[in-house]
Write a protein that holds these residues in place. Structure first.
Motif, PDB file in Angstrom:
ATOM      1  N   TYR A   1       0.808  -1.148   0.170  1.00 22.64           N
ATOM      2  CA  TYR A   1      -0.005  -0.091   0.085  1.00 22.64           C
ATOM      3  C   TYR A   1       0.762   1.321   0.002  1.00 22.64           C
ATOM      4  O   TYR A   1       1.892   1.427   0.587  1.00 22.64           O
ATOM      5  N   ARG A   2       0.231   2.369  -0.582  1.00 21.73           N
ATOM      6  CA  ARG A   2       1.142   3.497  -0.566  1.00 21.73           C
ATOM      7  C   ARG A   2       0.659   4.726   0.474  1.00 21.73           C
ATOM      8  O   ARG A   2      -0.613   4.847   0.313  1.00 21.73           O
ATOM      9  N   ILE A   3       1.334   5.095   1.002  1.00 25.66           N
ATOM     10  CA  ILE A   3       1.082   6.008   2.208  1.00 25.66           C
ATOM     11  C   ILE A   3       1.537   7.150   1.691  1.00 25.66           C
ATOM     12  O   ILE A   3       2.893   7.443   1.421  1.00 25.66           O
ATOM     13  N   THR A   4       0.655   8.329   1.563  1.00 25.96           N
ATOM     14  CA  THR A   4       1.044   9.684   1.020  1.00 25.96           C
ATOM     15  C   THR A   4       0.705  10.652   2.370  1.00 25.96           C
ATOM     16  O   THR A   4      -0.716  10.844   2.484  1.00 25.96           O
ATOM     17  N   ALA A   5       1.612  11.359   2.854  1.00 22.64           N
ATOM     18  CA  ALA A   5       1.365  12.429   3.799  1.00 22.64           C
ATOM     19  C   ALA A   5       1.916  13.722   3.465  1.00 22.64           C
ATOM     20  O   ALA A   5       2.939  13.836   3.415  1.00 22.64           O
ATOM     21  N   THR A   6       0.980  14.945   3.599  1.00 18.93           N
ATOM     22  CA  THR A   6       1.474  16.152   3.323  1.00 18.93           C
ATOM     23  C   THR A   6       0.941  17.038   4.382  1.00 18.93           C
ATOM     24  O   THR A   6       0.039  17.030   4.906  1.00 18.93           O
ATOM     25  N   TYR A   7       2.297  17.704   4.895  1.00 15.63           N
ATOM     26  CA  TYR A   7       2.155  18.662   5.774  1.00 15.63           C
ATOM     27  C   TYR A   7       2.772  20.070   5.503  1.00 15.63           C
ATOM     28  O   TYR A   7       3.760  20.088   5.221  1.00 15.63           O
ATOM     29  N   GLN A   8       1.919  20.916   5.610  1.00 17.89           N
ATOM     30  CA  GLN A   8       2.562  22.621   4.997  1.00 17.89           C
ATOM     31  C   GLN A   8       3.171  22.436   3.600  1.00 17.89           C
ATOM     32  O   GLN A   8       4.273  23.020   3.682  1.00 17.89           O
ATOM     33  N   GLY A   9       2.710  21.808   2.751  1.00 14.06           N
ATOM     34  CA  GLY A   9       3.178  21.616   1.355  1.00 14.06           C
ATOM     35  C   GLY A   9       4.294  20.611   1.263  1.00 14.06           C
ATOM     36  O   GLY A   9       4.683  20.237   0.097  1.00 14.06           O
ATOM     37  N   VAL A  10       4.725  19.813   2.464  1.00 14.50           N
ATOM     38  CA  VAL A  10       5.921  19.029   2.172  1.00 14.50           C
ATOM     39  C   VAL A  10       5.237  17.740   2.211  1.00 14.50           C
ATOM     40  O   VAL A  10       4.597  17.123   3.123  1.00 14.50           O
ATOM     41  N   ARG A  11       5.484  16.937   1.095  1.00 15.54           N
ATOM     42  CA  ARG A  11       5.060  15.458   1.043  1.00 15.54           C
ATOM     43  C   ARG A  11       5.911  14.383   1.282  1.00 15.54           C
ATOM     44  O   ARG A  11       7.369  14.580   0.973  1.00 15.54           O
ATOM     45  N   GLN A  12       5.478  13.479   2.000  1.00 15.85           N
ATOM     46  CA  GLN A  12       6.275  12.263   2.219  1.00 15.85           C
ATOM     47  C   GLN A  12       5.478  11.252   1.716  1.00 15.85           C
ATOM     48  O   GLN A  12       4.439  11.019   1.649  1.00 15.85           O
ATOM     49  N   GLU A  13       6.001  10.112   0.966  1.00 15.06           N
ATOM     50  CA  GLU A  13       5.457   8.861   0.329  1.00 15.06           C
ATOM     51  C   GLU A  13       6.206   7.584   0.681  1.00 15.06           C
ATOM     52  O   GLU A  13       7.375   7.680   0.537  1.00 15.06           O
ATOM     53  N   HIS A  14       5.570   6.633   1.241  1.00 15.77           N
ATOM     54  CA  HIS A  14       5.837   5.524   1.851  1.00 15.77           C
ATOM     55  C   HIS A  14       5.109   4.372   1.234  1.00 15.77           C
ATOM     56  O   HIS A  14       4.069   4.258   1.498  1.00 15.77           O
ATOM     57  N   TRP A  15       5.911   3.253   0.855  1.00 16.95           N
ATOM     58  CA  TRP A  15       5.241   1.827   0.289  1.00 16.95           C
ATOM     59  C   TRP A  15       5.373   0.968   1.328  1.00 16.95           C
ATOM     60  O   TRP A  15       6.533   0.750   2.145  1.00 16.95           O
ATOM     61  N   VAL A  16       4.416   0.459   1.962  1.00 21.53           N
ATOM     62  CA  VAL A  16       4.444  -0.211   3.220  1.00 21.53           C
ATOM     63  C   VAL A  16       3.622  -1.824   2.766  1.00 21.53           C
ATOM     64  O   VAL A  16       2.559  -1.814   1.991  1.00 21.53           O
ATOM     65  N   GLU A  17       4.234  -2.968   3.385  1.00 22.85           N
ATOM     66  CA  GLU A  17       3.366  -4.053   3.404  1.00 22.85           C
ATOM     67  C   GLU A  17       2.510  -4.334   4.443  1.00 22.85           C
ATOM     68  O   GLU A  17       2.966  -4.207   5.635  1.00 22.85           O
ATOM     69  N   LEU A  18       1.374  -4.419   4.255  1.00 19.81           N
ATOM     70  CA  LEU A  18       0.416  -4.499   5.320  1.00 19.81           C
ATOM     71  C   LEU A  18      -0.358  -5.868   5.171  1.00 19.81           C
ATOM     72  O   LEU A  18      -0.699  -6.274   4.210  1.00 19.81           O
ATOM     73  N   VAL A  19      -0.755  -6.259   6.592  1.00 22.91           N
ATOM     74  CA  VAL A  19      -1.727  -7.299   6.683  1.00 22.91           C
ATOM     75  C   VAL A  19      -2.887  -7.012   7.636  1.00 22.91           C
ATOM     76  O   VAL A  19      -2.594  -6.064   8.419  1.00 22.91           O
ATOM     77  N   PRO A  20      -3.994  -7.455   7.476  1.00 19.33           N
ATOM     78  CA  PRO A  20      -5.074  -7.198   8.208  1.00 19.33           C
ATOM     79  C   PRO A  20      -4.781  -7.316   9.846  1.00 19.33           C
ATOM     80  O   PRO A  20      -3.935  -8.387  10.278  1.00 19.33           O
TER      81      PRO A  20
END
Length: 134
Positions: A103-122
């Motif tokens: 899954y791709r996690i994208t988080a943006t705070y005050q215009g600065v973006r971070q993107e992380h790919w994570v392997e998730l399980v329920p």
């Protein structure tokens, strides 16, 4: 918006919000994805931290100096499934998935973006701290 300061790695958020605890959690669903935002106030923060093992992923948003952050635009994508969920979150976000995968996690705070790919399980109980320079 900044909330509170971390004290020597303490896990408690020491700001009490004016709204009732039940109003501090927002949950959005996008098919096989669920994004729960909250953690404002001591009770809400303690409850969400106690539930880490029940969720695929828990995110904690803070500054490099240790202040907890809110108003973090958070998006979770399941590219193969074509699902997406997004909301303004913080200082805690919890993600649930119905299937294991990348899954791709994208988080943006005050215009600065971070993107992380994570392997998730329920119910995998993973956690990720995201920090921004202020």
């Amino acid at each position: 918006m900044r909330l509170g300061r971390g004290i020597a790695g303490a896990c408690l958020l020491l700001v009490v919000a004016a709204a009732p605890v039940s109003a501090q959690v927002e949950q959005l669903r996008g098919g096989s994805l669920s994004l729960r935002c909250g953690g404002i106030g001591v009770e809400a923060s303690q409850r969400m931290r106690a539930e880490v093992a029940m969720h695929a992923l828990t995110l904690l948003f803070s500054s490099e100096e240790g202040a907890y952050l809110t108003d973090v635009q958070t998006r979770i994508d399941d590219p193969p499934g074509g699902q997406r969920v997004e909301a303004s979150c913080g200082p805690i976000a919890q993600i649930d998935v119905s299937e294991a995968g990348s899954y791709r996690i994208t988080a943006t705070y005050q215009g600065v973006r971070q993107e992380h790919w994570v392997e998730l399980v329920p119910g995998g109980g993973a956690s990720l701290s995201l920090r921004w320079r202020e």
